[in-house]
Design a protein around this motif. Structure first.
Motif, PDB file in Angstrom:
ATOM      1  N   GLU A 102      -5.775   2.212  -2.699  1.00 42.71           N
ATOM      2  CA  GLU A 102      -5.000   1.064  -3.119  1.00 42.71           C
ATOM      3  C   GLU A 102      -5.567  -0.033  -2.329  1.00 42.71           C
ATOM      4  O   GLU A 102      -5.615  -0.137  -1.240  1.00 42.71           O
ATOM      5  N   ASN A 135       1.053   0.443  -3.855  1.00 35.23           N
ATOM      6  CA  ASN A 135       2.410   0.759  -4.001  1.00 35.23           C
ATOM      7  C   ASN A 135       3.394  -0.041  -2.955  1.00 35.23           C
ATOM      8  O   ASN A 135       4.463  -0.444  -3.171  1.00 35.23           O
ATOM      9  N   HIS A 166      -0.945   7.907   7.745  1.00 34.92           N
ATOM     10  CA  HIS A 166      -0.017   6.911   7.303  1.00 34.92           C
ATOM     11  C   HIS A 166       1.422   7.570   7.107  1.00 34.92           C
ATOM     12  O   HIS A 166       2.525   6.699   6.969  1.00 34.92           O
ATOM     13  N   ASN A 204      -0.533  -1.133  13.370  1.00 38.75           N
ATOM     14  CA  ASN A 204      -0.418  -1.988  12.584  1.00 38.75           C
ATOM     15  C   ASN A 204      -0.389  -3.517  12.731  1.00 38.75           C
ATOM     16  O   ASN A 204       0.273  -3.851  13.665  1.00 38.75           O
ATOM     17  N   HIS A 237      -6.252  10.160   0.837  1.00 37.26           N
ATOM     18  CA  HIS A 237      -6.449  10.003  -0.612  1.00 37.26           C
ATOM     19  C   HIS A 237      -8.166   9.987  -0.694  1.00 37.26           C
ATOM     20  O   HIS A 237      -8.642  10.394  -1.814  1.00 37.26           O
ATOM     21  N   ASN A 288       3.753   6.312  -6.776  1.00 34.46           N
ATOM     22  CA  ASN A 288       4.242   7.202  -5.937  1.00 34.46           C
ATOM     23  C   ASN A 288       4.156   6.630  -4.441  1.00 34.46           C
ATOM     24  O   ASN A 288       2.829   6.756  -4.117  1.00 34.46           O
ATOM     25  N   ASP A 289       5.066   6.134  -3.544  1.00 30.47           N
ATOM     26  CA  ASP A 289       4.564   6.151  -2.164  1.00 30.47           C
ATOM     27  C   ASP A 289       5.093   7.255  -1.492  1.00 30.47           C
ATOM     28  O   ASP A 289       6.360   7.714  -1.558  1.00 30.47           O
ATOM     29  N   ASN A 290       4.443   7.592  -0.255  1.00 27.69           N
ATOM     30  CA  ASN A 290       5.119   8.572   0.629  1.00 27.69           C
ATOM     31  C   ASN A 290       5.493  10.034  -0.151  1.00 27.69           C
ATOM     32  O   ASN A 290       6.368  10.694   0.184  1.00 27.69           O
ATOM     33  N   SER A 291       4.638  10.447  -1.186  1.00 28.10           N
ATOM     34  CA  SER A 291       4.668  11.732  -1.827  1.00 28.10           C
ATOM     35  C   SER A 291       3.517  11.862  -2.252  1.00 28.10           C
ATOM     36  O   SER A 291       2.770  11.203  -3.247  1.00 28.10           O
ATOM     37  N   GLY A 335       3.222  -0.408   1.631  1.00 30.49           N
ATOM     38  CA  GLY A 335       2.656  -0.550   2.959  1.00 30.49           C
ATOM     39  C   GLY A 335       1.286  -0.343   3.012  1.00 30.49           C
ATOM     40  O   GLY A 335       0.550  -1.110   3.654  1.00 30.49           O
ATOM     41  N   LEU A 336       0.870   1.006   2.662  1.00 33.11           N
ATOM     42  CA  LEU A 336      -0.499   1.176   2.948  1.00 33.11           C
ATOM     43  C   LEU A 336      -1.416   0.447   1.858  1.00 33.11           C
ATOM     44  O   LEU A 336      -2.743  -0.060   2.706  1.00 33.11           O
ATOM     45  N   GLU A 371       9.512   6.654   9.681  1.00 37.63           N
ATOM     46  CA  GLU A 371       8.779   5.369   9.139  1.00 37.63           C
ATOM     47  C   GLU A 371       7.455   5.528  10.164  1.00 37.63           C
ATOM     48  O   GLU A 371       7.587   5.259  11.407  1.00 37.63           O
ATOM     49  N   ALA A 372       6.292   5.581   9.690  1.00 34.62           N
ATOM     50  CA  ALA A 372       4.878   5.629  10.404  1.00 34.62           C
ATOM     51  C   ALA A 372       4.751   4.544  11.287  1.00 34.62           C
ATOM     52  O   ALA A 372       4.716   4.431  12.564  1.00 34.62           O
ATOM     53  N   SER A 373       5.032   3.138  10.583  1.00 31.81           N
ATOM     54  CA  SER A 373       4.842   2.039  11.442  1.00 31.81           C
ATOM     55  C   SER A 373       5.816   1.000  10.680  1.00 31.81           C
ATOM     56  O   SER A 373       6.743   0.672  11.423  1.00 31.81           O
ATOM     57  N   GLY A 374       5.569   0.922   9.381  1.00 35.96           N
ATOM     58  CA  GLY A 374       6.400  -0.577   8.913  1.00 35.96           C
ATOM     59  C   GLY A 374       5.678  -1.516   9.215  1.00 35.96           C
ATOM     60  O   GLY A 374       4.967  -1.818   9.905  1.00 35.96           O
ATOM     61  N   TYR A 383      14.300   7.970   3.129  1.00 38.07           N
ATOM     62  CA  TYR A 383      14.370   7.942   4.704  1.00 38.07           C
ATOM     63  C   TYR A 383      14.425   6.412   5.167  1.00 38.07           C
ATOM     64  O   TYR A 383      14.813   6.171   6.368  1.00 38.07           O
TER      65      TYR A 383
HETATM   66  C1  T68 Z   1       2.904   3.452   4.631  1.00 38.32           C
HETATM   67  N1  T68 Z   1       2.593   4.413   3.758  1.00 38.32           N
HETATM   68  C2  T68 Z   1       3.886   3.849   5.771  1.00 38.32           C
HETATM   69  N2  T68 Z   1       2.062   5.182   1.464  1.00 38.32           N
HETATM   70  O1  T68 Z   1       5.155   4.553   5.117  1.00 38.32           O
HETATM   71  C3  T68 Z   1       4.436   2.599   6.618  1.00 38.32           C
HETATM   72  N3  T68 Z   1       1.652   7.455   0.203  1.00 38.32           N
HETATM   73  O2  T68 Z   1       5.249   3.038   7.752  1.00 38.32           O
HETATM   74  C4  T68 Z   1       3.158   2.021   7.110  1.00 38.32           C
HETATM   75  O3  T68 Z   1       3.530   0.866   7.795  1.00 38.32           O
HETATM   76  C5  T68 Z   1       2.227   1.927   5.805  1.00 38.32           C
HETATM   77  O4  T68 Z   1       1.861   2.922   5.326  1.00 38.32           O
HETATM   78  C6  T68 Z   1       0.947   1.044   6.577  1.00 38.32           C
HETATM   79  O5  T68 Z   1       0.223   1.970   7.691  1.00 38.32           O
HETATM   80  C7  T68 Z   1       2.672   4.198   2.534  1.00 38.32           C
HETATM   81  O6  T68 Z   1       2.524   3.142   1.887  1.00 38.32           O
HETATM   82  C8  T68 Z   1       1.818   4.951   0.289  1.00 38.32           C
HETATM   83  O7  T68 Z   1       1.995   3.960  -0.342  1.00 38.32           O
HETATM   84  C9  T68 Z   1       1.251   6.384  -0.256  1.00 38.32           C
HETATM   85  C10 T68 Z   1       0.632   6.106  -1.761  1.00 38.32           C
HETATM   86  C11 T68 Z   1       0.141   7.155  -2.270  1.00 38.32           C
HETATM   87  C12 T68 Z   1       0.338   8.478  -1.595  1.00 38.32           C
HETATM   88  C13 T68 Z   1       1.146   8.498  -0.468  1.00 38.32           C
END
Ligand code: T68
Length: 840
Positions: free
Chosen positions: A89, A134, A375, A482, A339, A288-291, A136-137, A670-673, A571
């Motif tokens: 991404e 999606n 992440h 970050n 990924h 999907n983010d975070n799954s 943050g990442l 939340e890893a960072s935000g 979350y």
């Molecule tokens: C985010 N992760 C964290 N994931 O949630 C956030 N996931 O705390 C952090 O600040 C950020 O990463 C940057 O480090 C995501 O955004 C996804 O978008 C994602 C996408 C596909 C599959 C899993």
């Protein structure tokens, strides 16, 4: 200066401002008119807004090209060590405005457009943003590209050119509706296709052991599908440097656009089908983010862009005559989460199978080349692929992973003898039920560096999710907190703030964000505080106008703008925010004359299309808004607004207007935000938990300038362990009980108690994210926030100090840390070569 070949004495050199490179207002106007005519094929009277946008975009792209080609030529000549940032991404956002800022020609272009009777702001609005991520990442990857170019670090971003990016969000009857994002339909002026650098990627089939021409047995992969990857390049210009790096995104196509054999044999549809199957690979971003999704097409996307990118790096090495053995000296490959982690077996396969390198040597190269960023701590987001699916798509890679695993487990056995449970826990193959490949573990074994994205997150990785790997390889673990780019999220998005900052401390802060510290000297100046307050009010007025225009809701600019804008996820607890709104509403209903600090609650964000509870939370916000906004007892003291289709363009508009930033995730989730950073950099005060980078933001801005609430990570763990009973909190706290009862009774759903029942059941059932445990602390802290806002002068001081102390959170700082700590890559200065015309 360059001279033309064969220049004779009768030829003199004259430097002219070329229409494709000149930066004066006059030249820009001429170039714009020229592009409108020759590229868009329009004259002004019949040109659409998009034509004007395109003409301007090409005018700006022309000015990037010289820097881009000079950069590429310099890197090529020096065979510079390069960061390859692999990410599924890249959430780039609109390109025009950012390029104007980084080229330093925003004001000239603004004037040129004005003189032509056009409004630059309208043209900027016209751009369809590339939403190839999606949240943050993906946005982090984009901020890092900006900083890499600004710091003059040779780098390439590698990813997928999705035809459809993240869906557009509409709201119908309070519910989220998804619309496909056709971002390419009006054309993309920023990219250049490079079909000559296309590569082929194999998929499926089986492997065979056969003798080669020398009689040596080798493994051959016989695929049943081959797709072509075509690179599309976008220049990434640094801020006021000559460096323009490349974002290279791969588009999938069929190898032959038509299968003549199938056609001849009468299977016309079969032939066309093959083309469709291939093109599907880069068709759409998984929303999907975070799954983790576990879908075959997703794995195809991953191997597709990873294989294309590795082969591209090898092509570059060959062109620069760098021997393959020096791969780790030429490139460092940063894996943006797991990924792209299939790159590890893919590089092994290329070296061993295609370049006939011995395993040990290939493994030495591989594990010196990769670095992995994690992440997430959410178990459901850790990627695992069912063995069956993986082996069907990537039979050879599965064999390679088995071999890596065999040798790795030998190492574990050596370091921790007689510990079979450890072997089971650490195996790259999960054998507890259905068998899976564990991608995070593969990334750990195949990388020389493993990092989390905030201090707390890295500690939790070491303590919990990757604990065994930390014990095995403690030297690999490190933290890289970050950061975000101040160019896009301050200079471009908040010109009012920038003017005020520049008038006091100059503009050095744009390249060195720690310079913001100098603002502290002005916090005691009442005139400065007055200007700050006025500035905020003007920004809020703009947003209020926008809200009026898009939702027809009137908001009071003197009310506190209380904003939560981010992806919807349980979350992240947008519903905790809603419980606060309902609590305030209930207080008004109980006592309509109560003295309450007026607030405008703004929400923005998308929910994954298949995430039912997240979508129900969106519906709840809209339903509560419908009641609260219309109830005459409220007397406009509370407003609830859901702004649809939160994306980068929209984020830039909204962050500057916030008084209060909601960062209220369950501690440890939340890893960072990074939104937390963008809000604070624009002068919002944070209400937040001790989660992710909130911890470090609070450390920097000072506890007295941050509203902290809620359980700590340890307390969350401990409470879970002793048996958390949400019901008890509900019973004990009358305000909490009333808020939940109001939702459950159907008060916000036209009397229908069923609508929000799943949400209420989640909360009173197991309340996985512990909203009820944090409710009282949240409400009490919000009461303190309301109190603080009444003393507006005190609030302004806090706001100034937040901005002044946020220097750490520039992505320039993050990238410098990566460079110095383990990328070991140096800046390369790019000389801008003059163009010279010869005249007789
Ligand atoms: C985010 N992760 C964290 N994931 O949630 C956030 N996931 O705390 C952090 O600040 C950020 O990463 C940057 O480090 C995501 O955004 C996804 O978008 C994602 C996408 C596909 C599959 C899993």
């Amino acid at each position: 200066m360059q001279t033309l070949p064969n220049s004779s004495e009768t030829v003199t050199e004259v430097r002219v401002e070329d229409d494709r490179t000149g930066l004066s207002v006059e030249t820009l106007k001429r170039a714009f008119a020229d592009n409108l005519f020759y590229i868009q094929g329009k004259f002004p009277q019949i040109a659409s807004k998009n034509d004007f946008y395109m003409a301007l975009a090409y005018t700006v792209r022309d000015r990037l090209l010289r820097r881009w080609l000079n950069t590429a030529e310099t890197y090529s000549r020096n065979a510079s060590r390069t960061v390859a940032y692999l990410s599924a991404e890249f959430l780039m956002g609109p390109q025009l405005g950012n390029n104007l800022i980084n080229l330093g020609i925003y004001d000239q272009v603004n004037q040129a457009m004005q003189e032509l009777g056009l409004d630059l702001r309208e043209l900027l609005e016209e751009e369809e943003e590339p939403g190839l991520g999606n949240g943050g990442l993906g946005r982090l990857a984009a901020c890092y590209l900006d900083s890499l170019a600004t710091l003059e670090i040779p780098s390439l971003g590698y990813g997928i050119r999705y035809e459809f990016g993240i869906f557009d969000q509409d709201i119908k009857d309070g519910w989220q509706v998804e619309i496909t994002d056709k971002w390419l339909s009006a054309g993309n002026p920023w990219e250049l296709p490079r079909p000559e650098w296309s590569v082929e990627v194999k998929l499926g089939g089986h492997t065979e052991k056969r003798a080669d021409e020398h009689g040596n047995f080798k493994i051959y992969w016989v695929p049943n599908q081959v797709v072509k990857g075509i690179p599309y390049d976008t220049p990434i210009l640094g801020y006021k440097t000559n460096t323009a790096n490349t974002l290279r995104l791969w588009k999938a196509e069929a190898v032959e656009s038509f299968d003549f054999y199938a056609f001849d044999s009468g299977d016309y549809l079969g032939a066309v089908h093959q083309k469709t199957v291939s093109e599907n690979i880069s068709k759409v971003l998984y929303p999907n983010d975070n799954s983790a999704q576990g879908k075959e097409l997703r794995l195809a996307q991953q191997i597709f862009f990873v294989s294309c990118s590795l082969k591209d790096m090898m092509r570059i090495m060959e062109q620069q005559k760098v021997p393959l053995e020096q791969f780790p000296e030429k490139f460092v490959i940063q894996l943006n989460d797991t990924h792209p982690s299939v790159a590890i077996p893919e590089l092994m396969r290329l070296l061993v199978d295609e370049y006939d390198m011995p395993w040990e040597k290939a493994w030495g190269i591989t594990k010196q080349s990769f670095a992995y960023t994690n992440h997430t701590l959410l178990p459901e987001a850790l990627e695992r692929w069912p063995i069956g699916l993986f082996g069907k798509m990537l039979p050879r890679h599965l064999e390679i992973i088995y071999e890596i695993n065999k040798r790795f487990l030998d190492e574990v056995r050596m370091k921790f003898p007689d510990d079979t449970d450890r072997l089971r826990r650490m195996s790259l193959i999960d054998e507890s039920g259905e068998r899976y490949v564990r991608m995070a573990f593969l990334a750990c074994v195949g990388s020389y560096s493993i990092n989390g994205v905030a201090a707390l997150h890295t500690e939790l990785l070491k303590k919990d999710v990757l604990h065994d790997f930390y014990e095995m390889y403690p030297e690999k673990f490190n933290n890289k907190t970050n950061g975000v780019t101040p160019r896009r999220f301050m200079v471009l998005s908040n010109p009012r703030l920038c003017r005020l900052l520049n008038s006091k401390i100059g503009d050095e802060w744009i390249k060195n964000l720690y310079e913001l510290k100098k603002l502290e000297a002005f916090v005691e100046d009442p005139e400065f505080r007055r200007q700050w307050r006025e500035m905020k009010l003007e920004i809020k007025q703009d947003v209020a106008d926008y809200i009026k225009k898009t939702t027809d809701i009137d908001v009071n600019v003197n009310s506190m703008f209380d904003i939560q804008a981010k992806r919807f996820h349980e979350y992240k607890r947008q519903h905790l925010n809603v419980l606060h709104i309902i609590t305030l509403y209930n207080r008004i209903k109980a006592n309509p004359d109560i003295d309450i600090t007026p607030r405008t609650f703004l929400f923005g964000g998308k929910a994954a299309p298949g995430y039912y509870i997240a979508k129900l939370i969106i519906k709840l916000i809209n339903s509560v808004g419908d009641i609260v906004n219309r109830d005459p007892d409220v007397r406009d003291r509370l407003k609830v607004v859901f702004l649809k289709d939160f994306n980068v363009k929209f984020a830039q508009r909204i962050y500057p207007s916030a008084d209060l930033s909601e960062q209220i995730s369950t501690a440890g989730k939340e890893a960072s935000g990074t939104g937390n950073m963008k809000f604070a950099l624009n002068g919002a005060i944070t209400i937040g938990t001790l989660d992710g980078a909130n911890v470090e933001i609070r450390e920097e801005v000072g506890a007295e300038n941050f509203f902290l609430f809620g359980l700590t990570t340890e307390e969350v763990y401990a409470l879970k362990k002793e048996g958390y009973q949400p019901w008890e909190y509900y019973q004990k706290d009358p305000e909490l009980k009333l808020a939940i009862d109001r939702i459950a009774s159907g008060f916000f759903s036209h009397g229908d108690p069923k609508l929000f029942k799943p949400l209420v059941d989640h909360l009173l059932g197991n309340d996985q994210y512990m909203l009820l445990a944090d409710y009282r602390s949240y409400i009490d802290t919000q009461d303190r926030v309301s109190e603080a806002y009444r003393d507006i002068d005190r609030w302004v001081r806090m706001s100034i100090l937040n901005v002044a102390r946020m220097g750490k959170f520039s992505s320039d700082r993050s990238i410098r840390d990566y460079c110095e700590d383990f990328w070991k890559v140096q800046p390369v200065n790019i000389e801008l070569k003059e163009y010279v015309q010869a005249t007789a």
